[in-house]
Design a protein around this motif. Structure first.
Motif, PDB file in Angstrom:
ATOM      1  N   ALA A   1       5.781   6.813  -7.683  1.00 48.54           N
ATOM      2  CA  ALA A   1       6.463   7.221  -6.443  1.00 48.54           C
ATOM      3  C   ALA A   1       5.963   6.386  -5.272  1.00 48.54           C
ATOM      4  O   ALA A   1       6.758   5.903  -4.448  1.00 48.54           O
ATOM      5  N   ALA A   2       4.634   6.209  -5.212  1.00 45.49           N
ATOM      6  CA  ALA A   2       4.082   5.429  -4.111  1.00 45.49           C
ATOM      7  C   ALA A   2       4.589   3.993  -4.168  1.00 45.49           C
ATOM      8  O   ALA A   2       4.944   3.400  -3.139  1.00 45.49           O
TER       9      ALA A   2
ATOM     10  N   TRP B   1       7.390   2.944  -5.484  1.00 46.72           N
ATOM     11  CA  TRP B   1       8.799   2.902  -5.128  1.00 46.72           C
ATOM     12  C   TRP B   1       8.981   2.963  -3.622  1.00 46.72           C
ATOM     13  O   TRP B   1       9.764   2.206  -3.036  1.00 46.72           O
ATOM     14  N   ILE B   2       8.236   3.872  -2.973  1.00 47.13           N
ATOM     15  CA  ILE B   2       8.341   3.989  -1.523  1.00 47.13           C
ATOM     16  C   ILE B   2       7.924   2.680  -0.864  1.00 47.13           C
ATOM     17  O   ILE B   2       8.549   2.205   0.084  1.00 47.13           O
TER      18      ILE B   2
ATOM     19  N   ARG C   1      10.704   0.184  -1.235  1.00 52.40           N
ATOM     20  CA  ARG C   1      11.771   0.445  -0.274  1.00 52.40           C
ATOM     21  C   ARG C   1      11.357  -0.015   1.115  1.00 52.40           C
ATOM     22  O   ARG C   1      12.173  -0.485   1.902  1.00 52.40           O
TER      23      ARG C   1
END
Lengths: 321, 492, 185
Positions: free
Chosen positions: C19-20, C22-23, C26
């Motif tokens: 998740a980290a 991916w963020i 982005r």
């Protein structure tokens, strides 16, 4: 209360797994079904073309004169081939008079009740299953239909008056300036449509006749059409093409239209015209008002668009009864 | 503290931090393409409620159904490991109220009235089916986001207060304070998202199981139970937050979170059928009542300016989950929460207030972040009309000639015309020469508005020097989203 | 789940790492800046002529557009030098100024857009009237009372008084000022 943790029989396992599987399947199926789904309910409805195919050798427009409006209607329609030419047995007919205002018949603000009733009678004799009479009035509709005498006359003739909260309005596929407006649903479901305007002076457009009578089937927002009224009239005439137009000139409103009120503005003319050319009908109506058709921009524009002819000489006068 | 507990706390901290950080970045107009709406896209309550209210699942919310599938497998891990409001409540409970062992046992008992959240869920979903979406009022993610947007960010330097913001802040504060008496009271009693997950958690393939022979009935497992799901008794898997405090606490190792563990037969939430039907009907009945309590649903409200790209009012209200992401995304602060302008059902939906900010001509941020598509994303070329078609309008400006400086007071001004962003400008000026009261000749440029060109952005009203009731004001008439709220005929 | 750190725990930290990551990924992309988009849109939009009221004209004829292939129908042989300097498209219209008591003045106005500001400027210098004076309120404009030329960015305005006689400077200047005021910045 206590439960055995370690042993697990096959049936329980299967039950547990299948329950979860079904739930997961339902969720996934729901997601797939609803994903970006568009509901087509508010698609605008197309306006049908109610005209008869072919001219069949009959005159485009005829006019009858005489003291009895119902007799004038009968003679005019007979000269066009009789109502049987226009209405087949079992059909649903919608008659669209002008019932815009809370006025008595003598004040010539609405279509003469005898004319409307006679048309209803003729449709019924021709075998129509249902004859509906409607208009979205500018004043309170129940008062308008009552005061004008049309409600009583239509009921006696075997027709059905539908007004206000019993009318449904649906989005319609209207082009041009009327884009986005709604139309009476009864109109869209009718198989034959008869437009029955009354001949009146109109302060903005010069005269209100058959083509402008279509304002009465439009919903909220039609009050904007006045910003470009001649174009609106012509576009509505191009969109709504009735089976038959019957122009009521029993009494005409010469001034202070479309509402009128004073009997001094009314002239007894005692004529009725009927035909399949809406522009020619309007041109004839203008002449009954004492206005030249060339002076009315809406008639000129409609003729230019090829919706009909404006030469009044083409109208076949049947003479006085 | 066991490693499992440490891991869970790591998760909770991570997601709380990410939630706060993303919202902070959004409010600061961070230029990066961060996933600001990520939490809302995976909100199952939003997904299910929007399906009920508008019979469609907007693309981004598909992740919400993924979370439901995850719940079917693992149980309510979202509540125990992810939910930021849950994390905050736990923090509040820990800080505000150190408890004795005895007290802990008492407060973590299951109570009958914990079933209220299921009744609320039923009422909210039926109200959604009847056309009014109110789940956002109690959705934990929307609630926390609203509280931050309206009550916390405005406290930072350089920011203005949001009218009515104290309401959102008070709600969050009340939720956190409630944890002083019963930990995670909101989660246990009111949270409709928790209720929805609870409904699906009954199918959970992974759950807490107890080895009867190892259990000494010491009650240690129940002291720190977050969901009040009675690991010692009939383990209510629909209430269990999978915090795994019980497994960590058990000295005999009798409890374990296992695949296909057996549980007592009563797996479904313990609900009274009568209350369930009653609350469902209540939701169905409340919906039309909410809809007639003011607002712009049936008749357009002149001062209800919606964001550009917003759907027609009834569809908008069927999709807005009141998350306030659009309000935070708006770079000029134009979008504010509606208190009364949109009626009772429109409470906290976004409304554009020109005196607070204006709609930047080519800006499409609000539609970009809206998770449910209540505000549809727009291309800048479409919104501005540079693609050759009519621009997207949210209203029309009207000059109040009595208040306008050049019209009513013979004082020169040209600000509205200067600021108008359309090309050619919708506000144009007419040069006149006038003689003032004391005999001076003054040249005045008087503004006129060309309604066909005006998009209703509100920058003219925002910059007008004539006080809070400006001399040029934007009304909603002419907005693209409502074909009946018009003055003019269609162009062309 | 065991209480000791184990492989399972490590595995469970992976989603957080993912998740980290991916963020972060982005965050490496930038959102479109509305102000920048607007200036690009404006630059790409067709040149426009001011409305008659903005120049205090009584009326304006229909606006005609010309592109590279149809330019010669407007300016005949002169089209060569325009095309050579990167002409893209142009709009043209006729403004009528009727004042009571005098015969109406008619002004033709054309706005030519070029691929580069340099192209517009070259033509400006080439076609500027020799006895020209500056025009008050409009930068980079010259007029000799009959013809007015002005340049702004990639656009060239040419206004010509075609009837009415006498010094048409006020009318030409009115058109130029209105046009200049509407040129996107």
């Amino acid at each position: 209360m206590s439960h055995d943790a370690s042993t697990f029989d096959r049936r329980e396992l299967l039950r547990r797994l299948s329950a979860a599987g079904l739930a997961a399947g339902a969720v996934a199926a729901g997601a797939a079904f609803f994903h970006d789904r568009h509901t087509p309910s508010s698609r605008p409805r197309a306006i049908p073309d109610w005209r008869l195919p072919g001219a069949a050798g009959y005159p485009a427009v005829v006019a009858a004169r005489g003291p009895d409006p119902a007799a004038n209607v009968r003679r005019a329609v007979a000269a066009l081939g009789g109502m049987e030419r226009f209405v087949r047995p079992g059909e649903r007919v919608l008659v669209k008079p002008n019932v815009g205002w809370d006025r008595l018949p003598e004040q010539a603000a609405n279509t003469d009740p005898a004319v409307v009733a006679e048309l209803v009678r003729l449709c019924r004799s021709a075998g129509a299953r249902r004859v509906v009479v409607t208009d979205i009035s500018c004043n309170d509709p129940r008062r308008c239909f009552a005061r004008s005498g049309i409600a009583a006359a239509v009921a006696a003739a075997g027709g059905e008056v539908i007004v206000s909260d019993r009318l449904r309005l649906v989005p319609a596929d209207l082009a041009g300036v009327a884009q986005g407006l709604e139309v009476v649903e009864e109109l869209l479901t009718a198989e034959r449509v008869i437009n029955v305007p009354v001949v009146k002076h109109h302060r903005l457009s010069g005269a209100t006749l058959g083509m402008k009578n279509w304002f009465g089937v439009l919903g909220a927002g039609r009050n904007r059409l006045h910003q470009s009224v001649h174009r609106a009239i012509a576009e509505l005439a191009a969109t709504f093409r009735p089976t038959l137009t019957v122009v009521d000139a029993t009494r005409v409103l010469l001034a202070n239209g479309p509402q009128g009120g004073s009997l001094a503005d009314v002239r007894e003319v005692g004529a009725v015209a009927a035909g399949t050319d809406p522009v020619l009908c309007d041109a004839w109506g203008a002449v009954q008002l004492g206005v030249r058709p060339t002076d009315l921009a809406s008639i000129q524009e409609a003729a230019q668009r090829g919706l009909g002819r404006a030469e009044v000489g083409l109208v076949q006068e049947l003479g006085t009864a | 503290m066991s490693w499992t507990t440490r891991l869970r706390i790591l998760y909770q901290t991570f997601f709380l931090f990410v939630f706060l950080w993303l919202l902070a970045r959004l409010a600061a107009s961070d230029p990066r393409d961060l996933p600001f709406g990520a939490f809302f896209h995976s909100d199952p309550l939003a997904a299910v409620a929007v399906v009920f209210s508008s019979a469609t699942l907007p693309g981004a919310l598909v992740w919400g159904t993924a979370l439901l599938l995850c719940t079917i497998v693992f149980g309510r891990v979202f509540c125990g490991w992810v939910c930021p409001l849950g994390t905050l409540q736990q923090l509040a409970s820990w800080i505000l109220s150190p408890r004795s062992r005895r007290e802990s046992l008492a407060v973590n008992r299951y109570r009958r009235w914990y079933a209220v959240k299921y009744y609320l869920l039923a009422a909210l979903l039926l109200a959604a089916a009847a056309g009014t979406l109110q789940t956002g009022l109690l959705d934990p993610l929307s609630t926390l986001a609203r509280g931050l947007a309206s009550a916390v960010w405005p406290l930072l330097p350089g920011r203005r207060p949001v009218p009515g913001g104290w309401i959102a802040g008070a709600l969050v504060l009340a939720i956190l304070l409630a944890s002083r008496w019963i930990p995670r009271l909101f989660c246990r009693v009111f949270c409709p998202l928790g209720a929805l997950l609870g409904v699906f958690a009954r199918f959970a393939l992974f759950r807490i199981s107890r080895r009867q022979e190892a259990c000494t009935t010491c009650n240690l497992c129940a002291f720190a139970c977050q969901g009040a799901d009675e690991p010692l008794g009939q383990h209510r898997v629909a209430e269990c937050h999978v915090c795994l405090n019980c497994t960590a606490a058990c000295p005999e190792g009798a409890l374990a979170y296992r695949w296909l563990a057996t549980t007592p037969p009563a797996e479904a939430p313990d609900l009274s059928r009568r209350y369930l039907i009653g609350s469902a009907l209540g939701g169905l009945v409340a919906a039309p009542l909410l809809q007639v309590a003011g607002g712009g649903r049936s008749v357009a409200n002149a001062r209800l300016l919606r964001p550009p790209g917003a759907r027609a009012e009834s569809e908008f209200l069927a999709r807005c989950i009141k998350c306030s992401l659009c309000q935070q995304a708006c770079p000029t602060g134009a979008l504010q929460p509606a208190i009364g302008q949109a009626g009772v059902e429109g409470f906290w939906t976004p409304v554009l207030v020109p005196r607070r900010g204006w709609c930047e001509f080519a800006c499409t941020r609000c539609g970009e972040v809206c998770p449910t598509g209540a505000i549809q994303p727009l291309e800048a070329a479409r919104k501005t009309g540079y693609d050759g078609r009519e621009p997207v309008k949210i209203g029309t400006a009207f000059v109040d000639r009595g208040r306008c400086l050049p019209w009513g007071m013979q004082i020169p001004c040209i600000v509205c015309e200067e600021m108008c962003p359309t090309h050619p400008k919708a506000v144009w000026v007419e040069l006149v020469q006038e003689t003032t009261r004391d005999g001076r000749r003054v040249a005045l440029q008087r503004p006129w508005v060309e309604p066909q060109r005006c998009v209703g952005c509100g920058i003219c009203e925002n910059r007008c020097p004539v006080g809070e009731e400006a001399a040029i004001r934007v009304l909603s008439v002419g907005e693209t989203r409502d074909p009946l709220n018009r003055i003019l005929l269609p162009a062309g | 789940m065991r209480a000791r750190p184990g492989f399972g725990h490590l595995l469970l930290v992976m989603p957080l790492v993912a998740a980290a990551a991916w963020i972060h990924w982005r965050g490496t992309r930038e959102r479109d800046d509305p102000a920048q988009i607007l200036s690009v849109l404006r630059a790409n939009a067709a040149p426009t002529l001011p409305a008659p009221a903005s120049c205090r004209a009584t009326s304006r004829s229909q606006v005609e557009s010309y592109d590279r292939t149809s330019l010669y129908t407007l300016i005949d042989g002169a089209a060569e030098s325009y095309l050579a300097r990167g002409f893209e498209r142009c709009v043209a219209a006729l403004y009528t100024f009727s004042e009571s008591g005098s015969s109406p003045t008619e002004v033709t106005a054309e706005v030519y857009r070029f691929a580069t500001p340099a192209g517009a400027r070259e033509l400006f210098h080439e076609e500027a009237p020799s006895q020209g004076r500056a025009v008050a309120g409009v930068a980079d404009a010259v007029t000799d009372g009959t013809v007015l030329l002005a340049v702004a960015g990639r656009d060239l305005l040419k206004a010509t008084a075609v009837s009415g006689g006498g010094d048409a400077t006020p009318f030409l200047a009115a058109v130029a000022r209105a046009w200049h005021g509407e040129v996107p910045q």
